[in-house]
Motif scaffolding. Structure first.
Motif, short mmCIF file in Angstrom:
data_model
loop_
_atom_site.label_atom_id
_atom_site.label_comp_id
_atom_site.label_asym_id
_atom_site.label_seq_id
_atom_site.Cartn_x
_atom_site.Cartn_y
_atom_site.Cartn_z
N TYR A 284 5.21 -0.32 -13.02
CA TYR A 284 5.38 -1.73 -12.63
C TYR A 284 5.36 -1.89 -11.12
N THR A 285 4.73 -2.96 -10.68
CA THR A 285 4.71 -3.23 -9.25
C THR A 285 4.79 -4.72 -9.02
N SER A 286 5.14 -5.09 -7.79
CA SER A 286 5.32 -6.51 -7.48
C SER A 286 3.99 -7.15 -7.13
N ILE A 331 4.44 5.20 -7.58
CA ILE A 331 3.14 5.78 -7.94
C ILE A 331 2.85 7.06 -7.16
N THR A 332 3.28 7.14 -5.91
CA THR A 332 3.01 8.35 -5.13
C THR A 332 3.58 9.57 -5.83
N GLY A 333 4.77 9.42 -6.38
CA GLY A 333 5.39 10.54 -7.07
C GLY A 333 4.66 10.89 -8.36
N THR A 404 0.84 14.58 5.13
CA THR A 404 0.32 13.28 4.68
C THR A 404 1.27 12.18 5.12
N THR A 405 0.71 11.04 5.42
CA THR A 405 1.52 9.83 5.56
C THR A 405 0.95 8.80 4.60
N VAL A 406 1.83 8.05 3.96
CA VAL A 406 1.39 7.11 2.93
C VAL A 406 2.34 5.93 2.81
N GLY A 407 1.80 4.79 2.44
CA GLY A 407 2.66 3.69 2.01
C GLY A 407 2.74 2.50 2.94
N GLU A 408 2.53 2.72 4.22
CA GLU A 408 2.54 1.61 5.18
C GLU A 408 1.74 2.07 6.39
N PRO A 409 1.40 1.10 7.23
CA PRO A 409 0.73 1.51 8.46
C PRO A 409 1.68 2.34 9.31
N ILE A 410 1.15 3.34 9.98
CA ILE A 410 1.99 4.16 10.87
C ILE A 410 1.62 3.84 12.31
N VAL A 430 -3.35 13.63 7.10
CA VAL A 430 -4.13 12.58 6.45
C VAL A 430 -3.25 11.34 6.28
N ASP A 431 -3.82 10.21 6.69
CA ASP A 431 -3.15 8.91 6.52
C ASP A 431 -3.83 8.27 5.31
N THR A 432 -3.14 8.29 4.18
CA THR A 432 -3.80 7.89 2.93
C THR A 432 -3.41 6.47 2.55
N TRP A 433 -4.41 5.64 2.44
CA TRP A 433 -4.19 4.24 2.05
C TRP A 433 -4.59 4.05 0.60
N TRP A 434 -3.69 3.49 -0.19
CA TRP A 434 -3.98 3.17 -1.58
C TRP A 434 -2.83 2.36 -2.14
N GLN A 435 -2.88 2.07 -3.45
CA GLN A 435 -1.89 1.19 -4.08
C GLN A 435 -1.55 1.67 -5.48
N ARG A 543 -8.51 0.44 9.58
CA ARG A 543 -7.11 0.27 9.99
C ARG A 543 -6.53 -0.80 9.08
N ILE A 544 -5.49 -0.44 8.36
CA ILE A 544 -4.90 -1.38 7.41
C ILE A 544 -3.80 -2.16 8.11
N LEU A 545 -3.87 -3.48 8.01
CA LEU A 545 -2.89 -4.30 8.74
C LEU A 545 -1.70 -4.68 7.88
N GLY A 546 -1.91 -4.81 6.58
CA GLY A 546 -0.78 -5.17 5.72
C GLY A 546 -1.23 -6.15 4.65
N ARG A 547 -0.25 -6.65 3.92
CA ARG A 547 -0.53 -7.49 2.76
C ARG A 547 -0.89 -8.92 3.16
N ILE A 552 6.31 -8.11 0.24
CA ILE A 552 6.85 -7.48 1.45
C ILE A 552 6.89 -5.98 1.22
N ASN A 553 6.35 -5.24 2.15
CA ASN A 553 6.33 -3.79 2.03
C ASN A 553 7.55 -3.22 2.76
N VAL A 554 8.62 -3.01 2.01
CA VAL A 554 9.87 -2.52 2.60
C VAL A 554 9.92 -1.01 2.48
C1 WTA Z 1 0.38 -0.43 1.91
C2 WTA Z 1 1.72 2.94 -2.36
C3 WTA Z 1 -1.27 1.23 5.65
C4 WTA Z 1 -0.74 -1.42 1.64
C5 WTA Z 1 0.73 4.11 -2.46
C6 WTA Z 1 -0.90 -1.37 0.14
C7 WTA Z 1 -0.60 1.28 3.46
C8 WTA Z 1 0.52 -1.16 -0.32
C9 WTA Z 1 -0.92 2.65 3.37
C10 WTA Z 1 0.57 -0.45 -1.65
C11 WTA Z 1 -1.44 3.29 4.54
C12 WTA Z 1 -0.20 1.98 1.45
N1 WTA Z 1 -1.59 2.53 5.65
N2 WTA Z 1 -0.78 0.59 4.59
N3 WTA Z 1 -1.74 4.59 4.58
N4 WTA Z 1 -0.65 3.05 2.11
N5 WTA Z 1 -0.14 0.91 2.25
O1 WTA Z 1 1.55 -0.14 -4.47
O2 WTA Z 1 -0.34 -2.70 2.06
O3 WTA Z 1 3.61 0.87 -3.42
O4 WTA Z 1 -1.44 -2.54 -0.42
O5 WTA Z 1 1.38 1.97 -3.28
O6 WTA Z 1 1.11 -0.35 0.70
O7 WTA Z 1 1.88 -0.13 -2.00
P1 WTA Z 1 2.17 0.62 -3.37
#
Ligand code: WTA
Length: 679
Positions: A284-286, A331-333, A404-410, A430-435, A543-547, A552-554
């Motif tokens: 589940y996700t928001s 999901i990362t886990g 690895t860094t994941v989950g938000e912009p660094i 690696v700076d991994t962007w995904w959802q 470069r990912i800026l955000g949602r 809200i990405n807390v």
């Molecule tokens: C953000 C987490 C910048 C983005 C895997 C995405 C990132 C949301 C990055 C997904 C990154 C995730 N750089 N922003 N490397 N990785 N995001 O579903 O806004 O918890 O849409 O998945 O986190 O969050 P979710």
């Protein structure tokens, strides 16, 4: 100024504008041992070779039966991968490694209390425990392929064991992050239609043994109110035989798993060969409306994608000790602690507690002790460790090859600390962007092939073909210096199949915006809309800026503003609420809450506290607001919409822009005075 609320408060708008950064080259020592050093992989997974190129990922797995159709688009945009194939995820993560690796650690578990011994589960031990639990789930709980079961579990080895036992039977697991409240869990139980809840009595967090079982009563009550009866609650015990919760066990409903397991000692359960396109789990996700969305992930496609990306982007070899410090409740886990690493016969480290417990040296002591060489975490954690112990890593004798860094912009500054201090200048990052929806990585450098650039995720990973569109659907070119909505042109095996029992919402949220033809069965007509704003530099790095939506990405975790707003409204004195993202030094963003009260109610600290409490009990502490402001009225457009953009600007001390279109412009100054204590 647009009246579109969701754009007005987007995180993307309050993103920092960074400068172009210099490149860092991957070390030769890393390249020499890397799993992927051939740039031809991009050709192999190009659109010209789509979808067949993904066979390379599926071939990392063991299939009972090969597929006849790589990608079936007949129900577009619900994609089906590897149709006709039969596979079992538990078999692929456990059984198939026994011949070569039965005595190798599959999971190394580190409890939070430092004086408690580590737990090493070998592949053989994992096999035994998964089998015994699968027998219990089948014979005692009556679960079978296609049933859903909700797990509300923290970071304990019993969590991956439970997931793999479900997968063995083809039971669809839906793990709810342990930190979520009973109420949030209950909602997810109801949505998924689970009649079994699996939980634990307690676990350690910040040196406290938390009572977790107590959440299950509320979860079951909320599930029932939403039309779902739960008939069994299976309770693991943090210390088998010793119950640490104060919550009473309910007769004929609650059972201790460690008691029941005795009856299943030595039992073996044949893995059920599952159709590749059957669901493996829900997560589940928001999203943009109040209700969390159950992202439905497939068995074959998902597993192939996490295996491929774990091998090539995470560079996992069976000899590595790999530590992803995420929580399996996200999901990362799922993808990068459990399913990806275990399909590759890795040794995956799990840590129970918070990284700074008892001090900021803890992660590095663990890394030294276990000889971790691949490390995976989120910017929030990196910021926290940098603040609490900037020189701690130097004191410990560990060496990462890969991080690895994941989950938000660094932020580039934080990236550089990660590189120089944590990685000691010798690890690739690696700076991994995904959802949650995506199953696995979308953008990242290929660690042995590309230089790193702080703050940029890098190019798309092999097989992913992004495009940035403006609001009108025109492509924003690389190097244009402009941001837009980043979309993915093609489906990929790891992508979710739909929102659980809500295909309409799936289409509306992710595909409608840029769909070229609603009746089309051609994937080319269905770009996937990510809801993230991004820009692409001339070198092709994203470069990912955000949602861009109201999420809200807390601390790297997605929270729906609507969910938080409805929790505020549960306080009877509150008439209206608005939640906006506030930039936070450690967590990236935190919710800032504005409420107005019912007529004739006076503002008070008590109401502010009640709002915070309500958010904590409906969602969880993770959603706790930084501030609760009781305002006389909300700034509104003439059509009556709350102008969250204005509130977000006030919270963040930024220029509030044009407010001449407001119906009640005078309120802005008043709120500003209240929040900023000035004009
Ligand atoms: C953000 C987490 C910048 C983005 C895997 C995405 C990132 C949301 C990055 C997904 C990154 C995730 N750089 N922003 N490397 N990785 N995001 O579903 O806004 O918890 O849409 O998945 O986190 O969050 P979710």
């Amino acid at each position: 100024m647009s009246e579109n609320e969701s754009i007005e408060i987007s995180e993307a708008q309050i993103a920092v504008h960074w400068q172009e950064e210099q490149y860092f080259q991957p070390p030769a020592s890393f390249i020499a041992q890397a799993n992927m050093t051939d740039p031809a992989i991009y050709e192999h997974l190009s659109l010209d070779n789509f979808p067949e190129g993904f066979k390379a990922y599926a071939d990392l797995l063991t299939w009972y039966q090969y597929w006849h159709t790589t990608l079936d688009t007949s129900d577009a945009p619900c994609w089906k991968w590897f149709v006709g194939g039969k596979i079992n995820a538990s078999y692929n993560c456990v059984d198939r490694h026994l011949t070569k690796y039965k005595n190798k650690a599959a999971i190394l578990y580190v409890p939070e209390p430092e004086d408690e011994p580590h737990v090493a589960l070998t592949y053989q031990e994992l096999y035994v425990r998964v089998n015994e639990l699968a027998a219990l789930l089948r014979d005692f709980a009556g679960l079978k392929a296609g049933d859903r079961v909700t797990l509300h579990m923290p970071m304990v080895p019993e969590l991956p064991i439970t997931m793999l036992a479900c997968a063995r039977l083809g039971v669809i697991h839906s793990e709810v992050y342990g930190g979520f409240s009973g109420g949030a869990c209950g909602e997810r139980i109801a949505d998924s239609g689970s009649r079994v809840l699996i939980t634990i009595d307690g676990y350690y967090r910040s040196a406290n043994l938390l009572d977790h079982k107590e959440k299950s009563d509320l979860a079951i009550k909320v599930a029932k109110e939403n039309g779902q009866a739960v008939d069994k609650v299976l309770v693991w015990r943090r210390y088998p035989g010793k119950y640490v919760s104060k919550s009473p066990m309910v007769k004929n409903r609650d059972y201790f798993v460690d008691d029941l397991l005795g009856d299943y000692a030595g039992k073996r359960v044949e893995p059920v060969p599952m159709p590749a396109e059957d669901p493996l789990f829900l997560m589940y996700t928001s999203g943009t409306t109040g209700k969390p969305k159950g992202c439905q992930h497939s068995t074959g496609g998902y597993l192939a994608y996490v295996a491929g990306t774990s091998k090539y982007i995470q560079d996992i070899h069976p000899e590595d000790v790999y530590w992803c410090m995420a929580d399996i409740g996200w999901i990362t886990g799922h993808s990068y602690i459990v399913y990806g690493p275990l399909t590759l016969a890795a040794t995956s480290v799990m840590y129970e507690g918070v990284p700074t417990c008892p001090d900021a040296g803890r992660p590095w002591r663990i890394a030294e002790r276990l000889n971790v060489n691949i490390f995976h975490t989120a910017p929030t954690t990196i910021r926290m460790l940098r603040k609490a112990g900037p020189n701690e890593p130097k004191k410990y004798n560990y060496q990462f090859k890969h991080m690895t860094t994941v989950g938000e912009p660094i932020e580039p500054e934080v990236w550089r600390w990660y590189y120089h201090v944590v990685g000691k200048g010798k690890a690739v990052i690696v700076d991994t962007w995904w959802q949650t929806e995506n199953g696995g990585f979308l953008c990242s450098t290929m660690p042995a092939l590309h230089p790193m650039k702080p703050g940029s995720a890098g190019p798309a990973v092999p097989g992913i073909h992004p495009v940035i569109y403006d609001e009108d659907g025109n492509e924003v070119e690389a190097g244009a210096g402009k941001a837009g909505n980043i979309c993915i042109k093609n489906p990929w095996p790891g992508t979710f199949q739909t929102i659980w029992e809500d295909r309409e919402r799936y289409v509306a949220q992710y595909y409608e915006k840029y769909c070229k033809d609603q009746n089309s069965k051609d994937w080319r007509d269905w770009p996937y809309f990510t809801s993230d704003a991004a820009m692409q530099a001339e070198d092709g790095y994203y470069r990912i800026l955000g949602r861009v939506d109201d999420v809200i990405n807390v601390a790297g975790h997605r929270l729906g503003t609507k969910e938080i707003e409805s929790a505020c409204l549960l306080v009877s004195e509150v008439a209206e609420s608005a939640v906006v993202p506030l930039v936070d030094e450690i967590k990236g963003r935190v919710p800032d809450v504005y409420v107005s009260l019912q007529p004739d109610i006076k503002p008070s600290k008590k109401i502010e506290n009640a709002v915070t409490k309500s958010i904590e009990t409906t969602i969880g502490k993770i959603a706790r607001p930084k501030n609760v402001y009781i305002v006389p009225d909300m700034p509104k457009t003439r059509s009556g919409k709350i102008m969250r953009r204005v509130l977000a600007a006030i919270s963040n001390g930024r220029d509030i822009g044009d407010v001449t279109t407001l119906a009640n412009g005078e309120i802005v100054e008043e709120i500003q005075r209240m929040v900023q204590g000035q004009l």
